[in-house]
Write a protein that holds these residues in place. Structure first.
Motif, PDB file in Angstrom:
ATOM      1  N   ARG A  69      52.212  13.753  10.385  1.00 40.07           N
ATOM      2  CA  ARG A  69      50.935  14.439  10.151  1.00 40.07           C
ATOM      3  C   ARG A  69      50.549  15.299  11.342  1.00 40.07           C
ATOM      4  NH1 ARG A  69      46.340  10.499   8.941  1.00 40.07           N
ATOM      5  NH2 ARG A  69      45.202  12.406   9.408  1.00 40.07           N
ATOM      6  N   GLY A  70      50.741  14.753  12.551  1.00 42.08           N
ATOM      7  CA  GLY A  70      50.420  15.513  13.752  1.00 42.08           C
ATOM      8  C   GLY A  70      51.266  16.766  13.868  1.00 42.08           C
ATOM      9  N   ALA A  71      52.557  16.638  13.585  1.00 39.73           N
ATOM     10  CA  ALA A  71      53.442  17.793  13.644  1.00 39.73           C
ATOM     11  C   ALA A  71      53.053  18.842  12.606  1.00 39.73           C
ATOM     12  CB  ALA A  71      54.890  17.345  13.429  1.00 39.73           C
ATOM     13  N   SER A 102      41.784  20.152  13.616  1.00 36.80           N
ATOM     14  CA  SER A 102      43.001  19.381  13.377  1.00 36.80           C
ATOM     15  C   SER A 102      43.191  18.317  14.445  1.00 36.80           C
ATOM     16  CB  SER A 102      44.216  20.321  13.353  1.00 36.80           C
ATOM     17  OG  SER A 102      44.096  21.282  12.328  1.00 36.80           O
ATOM     18  N   GLY A 103      42.936  18.686  15.697  1.00 36.86           N
ATOM     19  CA  GLY A 103      43.099  17.737  16.792  1.00 36.86           C
ATOM     20  C   GLY A 103      42.164  16.549  16.669  1.00 36.86           C
ATOM     21  N   TRP A 104      40.914  16.813  16.267  1.00 30.18           N
ATOM     22  CA  TRP A 104      39.947  15.733  16.128  1.00 30.18           C
ATOM     23  C   TRP A 104      40.374  14.743  15.040  1.00 30.18           C
ATOM     24  CZ3 TRP A 104      36.694  12.728  18.181  1.00 30.18           C
ATOM     25  CH2 TRP A 104      35.806  11.972  17.409  1.00 30.18           C
ATOM     26  N   ALA A 105      40.869  15.246  13.921  1.00 31.12           N
ATOM     27  CA  ALA A 105      41.308  14.368  12.831  1.00 31.12           C
ATOM     28  C   ALA A 105      42.456  13.466  13.300  1.00 31.12           C
ATOM     29  CB  ALA A 105      41.748  15.207  11.629  1.00 31.12           C
ATOM     30  N   LEU A 106      43.381  14.022  14.063  1.00 38.80           N
ATOM     31  CA  LEU A 106      44.527  13.252  14.536  1.00 38.80           C
ATOM     32  C   LEU A 106      44.098  12.200  15.559  1.00 38.80           C
ATOM     33  CD1 LEU A 106      47.568  13.016  14.196  1.00 38.80           C
ATOM     34  CD2 LEU A 106      47.846  14.650  16.065  1.00 38.80           C
TER      35      LEU A 106
END
Length: 312
Positions: A169-171, A215-219
């Motif tokens: 997911r992060g990628a 996106s960063g916050w969700a991860l």
């Protein structure tokens, strides 16, 4: 096979405990994930160099920002590949659950890098708005198109991997941010070619940075939830208790339910179940674990079954 202990207490209660695990302690790592992430890292790393050079030559912040994001993509994908490689190691007496948690830690770090990249892009964009520079829109356009093509290919590669895995997911989030960055660079190049208005370059860069932040916050939120032993989102302990009592008639009560996960793919649970004094324990333990696996997809369950009077 569970083990059974019987104890006699002066209070008149007979407590019998059965501990069983419907699981395998060996790490569950999809080799397909590792291969796909490795190939995606290679493609990203190669084009990152080309895009950075193109951004420097053309003077485009949008391209440089996208190349910077691709650098974190490359690092994220490389770390994910390393995490999958380490997670293949078998469990030991020191690490009884194996090394799967390492991949969650890497996902958390990847989320932090997204914040760092977004901050650097915004800082540079503000400086560019006050001190505009020359932008060679032609080279910028062609490099941005090449970046978009590479990102689409990498995205397709990662789509074939396990989407429940936090590292995947992060990628994917990194690559989606890159795709938007490439689109922004293409739009900026076309506007500059048509109008000569160079501020569009840093303005669109800020737009990409905001998407990267989201996106960063969700991860970070999802990986931190696992690292802090939070219950999986799809597991409600109250619902589990009600379901077990409704479908296993021998049960008098289900208490002290604790749920967490090693990775999103490996939920864990412990609970205490109470039955009447004359009830056989092993069949109840087996029924509970089978129900947890069938309905709630919990492969690792430690069940403590105890006898007590119905009047208690």
């Amino acid at each position: 096979m569970g083990h059974l202990h019987s104890h006699d207490h002066s209070a008149g209660h007979d407590h019998s405990h059965t501990h069983g695990h419907a699981h395998n302690h060996a790490p569950k790592v999809n080799e397909k994930n590792r291969t796909r992430v490795g190939f995606a890292a290679f493609l990203t790393g190669v084009f990152m160099i080309a895009e950075a050079a193109g951004g420097y030559i053309s003077g485009s912040l949008a391209l440089i920002a996208d190349a910077g994001h691709m650098l974190t993509d490359f690092a994220a994908l490389a770390m994910a590949w390393g995490a999958f490689t380490i997670a293949r190691r078998p469990a030991t007496w020191k690490h009884t659950f194996g090394y799967d948690r390492f991949s969650v830690l890497i996902a958390f770090v990847n989320g932090l890098t997204l914040f760092l990249v977004a901050g650097l892009i915004v800082k540079e964009a503000i400086e560019r708005l006050f001190i505009p520079g020359e932008v060679l829109a032609g080279p910028m356009l062609w490099v941005a198109i090449g970046g978009l093509i590479v990102n689409v290919v990498v995205f397709k590669i990662l789509q074939g991997a396990d989407q429940d895995n936090l590292n995947i997911r992060g990628a994917v989030l990194h690559v989606l941010g890159d795709m938007l960055g490439s689109v922004a660079a293409i739009v900026a190049a076309l506007i500059i070619l048509q109008t000569g208005w160079t501020p569009i370059d840093p303005i669109l860069s800020v737009f990409v940075a905001l998407i990267i932040l989201k996106s960063g916050w969700a991860l970070i939120k999802d990986s931190a939830h696992i690292l802090l032993e939070g219950a999986p989102e799809n597991l409600n302990t109250h619902d589990i208790s009600e379901d077990l009592l409704a479908h296993i008639p021998e049960l008098l009560a289900v208490e002290h339910i604790h749920a967490w996960s090693i990775t999103p793919e490996r939920p864990m649970m412990t609970l205490e179940a109470f039955v009447a004094p004359e009830t056989r324990l092993e069949p109840v333990s087996t029924a509970i674990k089978e129900r947890l696996l069938e309905v709630f997809h919990i492969q690792h369950a430690t069940v403590d079954v105890m006898r007590r009077d119905k009047s208690v």
